[in-house]
Design an enzyme around this catalytic site. Structure first.
Site, PDB file in Angstrom:
ATOM      1  N   ASN A 155       0.850  -1.193   0.000  1.00  0.00           N
ATOM      2  CA  ASN A 155       0.000   0.000   0.000  1.00  0.00           C
ATOM      3  C   ASN A 155       0.885   1.242   0.000  1.00  0.00           C
ATOM      4  O   ASN A 155       1.851   1.310   0.765  1.00  0.00           O
ATOM      5  CB  ASN A 155      -0.919   0.000   1.219  1.00  0.00           C
ATOM      6  CG  ASN A 155      -1.940  -1.122   1.168  1.00  0.00           C
ATOM      7  OD1 ASN A 155      -2.489  -1.412   0.116  1.00  0.00           O
ATOM      8  ND2 ASN A 155      -2.178  -1.779   2.297  1.00  0.00           N
ATOM      9  N   GLN A 185      -2.276   3.258   3.224  1.00  0.00           N
ATOM     10  CA  GLN A 185      -1.016   3.037   3.959  1.00  0.00           C
ATOM     11  C   GLN A 185      -1.124   3.683   5.334  1.00  0.00           C
ATOM     12  O   GLN A 185      -1.495   4.852   5.454  1.00  0.00           O
ATOM     13  CB  GLN A 185       0.176   3.639   3.196  1.00  0.00           C
ATOM     14  CG  GLN A 185       1.507   3.360   3.901  1.00  0.00           C
ATOM     15  CD  GLN A 185       2.724   3.923   3.153  1.00  0.00           C
ATOM     16  OE1 GLN A 185       2.583   4.591   2.129  1.00  0.00           O
ATOM     17  NE2 GLN A 185       3.899   3.659   3.693  1.00  0.00           N
ATOM     18  N   HIS A 211       6.516  -1.773   3.565  1.00  0.00           N
ATOM     19  CA  HIS A 211       6.229  -3.158   3.962  1.00  0.00           C
ATOM     20  C   HIS A 211       5.412  -3.840   2.892  1.00  0.00           C
ATOM     21  O   HIS A 211       4.554  -3.228   2.250  1.00  0.00           O
ATOM     22  CB  HIS A 211       5.500  -3.213   5.311  1.00  0.00           C
ATOM     23  CG  HIS A 211       4.314  -2.317   5.398  1.00  0.00           C
ATOM     24  ND1 HIS A 211       4.411  -0.960   5.613  1.00  0.00           N
ATOM     25  CD2 HIS A 211       2.986  -2.576   5.283  1.00  0.00           C
ATOM     26  CE1 HIS A 211       3.210  -0.420   5.631  1.00  0.00           C
ATOM     27  NE2 HIS A 211       2.315  -1.384   5.420  1.00  0.00           N
TER      28      HIS A 211
HETATM   29  P1  DGP Z   1      -0.669  -0.663   5.774  1.00  0.00           P
HETATM   30  O1  DGP Z   1      -2.102  -0.366   5.932  1.00  0.00           O
HETATM   31  O2  DGP Z   1      -0.347  -1.256   4.396  1.00  0.00           O
HETATM   32  O3  DGP Z   1       0.232   0.509   6.114  1.00  0.00           O
HETATM   33  O4  DGP Z   1      -0.359  -1.854   6.782  1.00  0.00           O
HETATM   34  C1  DGP Z   1       0.156  -1.691   8.055  1.00  0.00           C
HETATM   35  C2  DGP Z   1      -0.066  -2.979   8.771  1.00  0.00           C
HETATM   36  O5  DGP Z   1       0.711  -2.963   9.949  1.00  0.00           O
HETATM   37  C3  DGP Z   1      -1.496  -3.234   9.216  1.00  0.00           C
HETATM   38  O6  DGP Z   1      -2.030  -4.364   8.520  1.00  0.00           O
HETATM   39  C4  DGP Z   1      -1.415  -3.526  10.699  1.00  0.00           C
HETATM   40  C5  DGP Z   1       0.061  -3.722  10.940  1.00  0.00           C
HETATM   41  N1  DGP Z   1       0.536  -3.240  12.222  1.00  0.00           N
HETATM   42  C6  DGP Z   1       0.333  -2.006  12.750  1.00  0.00           C
HETATM   43  N2  DGP Z   1       0.938  -1.905  13.947  1.00  0.00           N
HETATM   44  C7  DGP Z   1       1.538  -3.118  14.180  1.00  0.00           C
HETATM   45  C8  DGP Z   1       2.316  -3.626  15.254  1.00  0.00           C
HETATM   46  O7  DGP Z   1       2.605  -2.960  16.252  1.00  0.00           O
HETATM   47  N3  DGP Z   1       2.736  -4.918  15.138  1.00  0.00           N
HETATM   48  C9  DGP Z   1       2.455  -5.687  14.044  1.00  0.00           C
HETATM   49  N4  DGP Z   1       2.920  -6.935  14.031  1.00  0.00           N
HETATM   50  N5  DGP Z   1       1.729  -5.224  13.006  1.00  0.00           N
HETATM   51  C10 DGP Z   1       1.278  -3.963  13.082  1.00  0.00           C
END
Ligand code: DGP
Length: 112
Positions: A85, A92, A98
């Site tokens: 994203n 995003q 990522h």
């Molecule tokens: P996006 O929407 O593409 O920016 O995805 C960010 C992702 O990151 C979302 O699916 C949730 C994940 N995420 C957010 N905070 C944390 C965290 O503290 N730990 C982990 N493992 N994932 C997280």
């Protein structure tokens, strides 16, 4: 250093790490939308795909290679999807590049 994913790389925030190499880290998404939902990130802090240049081609290839290894390790033999994203229209929410690895169920197309 305020970046959430940099803190995960530094083990300042816990995560379920699946795979790690010199350049990348893969861990389980905290809000999974599929039975397997991993995030693959570069250890180098890069805000978004739109911030990368041709100089980042190697790093971007390393991300995809790591995602392929995650899919194999997670036994996603019937298919998987890689998603990046970028920016507000794509939703995003974390500003460290990522790659989502999604699998373990049939995934609809087009995405929402
Ligand atoms: P996006 O929407 O593409 O920016 O995805 C960010 C992702 O990151 C979302 O699916 C949730 C994940 N995420 C957010 N905070 C944390 C965290 O503290 N730990 C982990 N493992 N994932 C997280």
């Amino acid at each position: 250093m305020g970046c959430l994913f940099c803190k995960i790389i530094a083990r300042e925030i816990p995560s379920q790490i699946i795979l790690e190499d010199e350049h990348t880290l893969a861990f389980r998404d905290v809000r999974p939308v599929a039975p397997t939902h991993a995030l693959v990130i570069p250890k180098k802090h890069v805000v978004a795909i739109s911030d990368t240049t041709d100089e980042d081609a190697l790093m971007l290839g390393q991300l995809v290679s790591a995602a392929r290894r995650v899919a194999k390790q997670e036994n996603l033999t019937s298919g998987f999807r890689l998603v990046i994203n970028d920016g507000p229209d794509a939703g995003q929410s974390v500003f460290h590049v990522h790659l989502h690895v999604l699998g373990g169920r049939a995934l609809s197309w087009p995405p929402g």
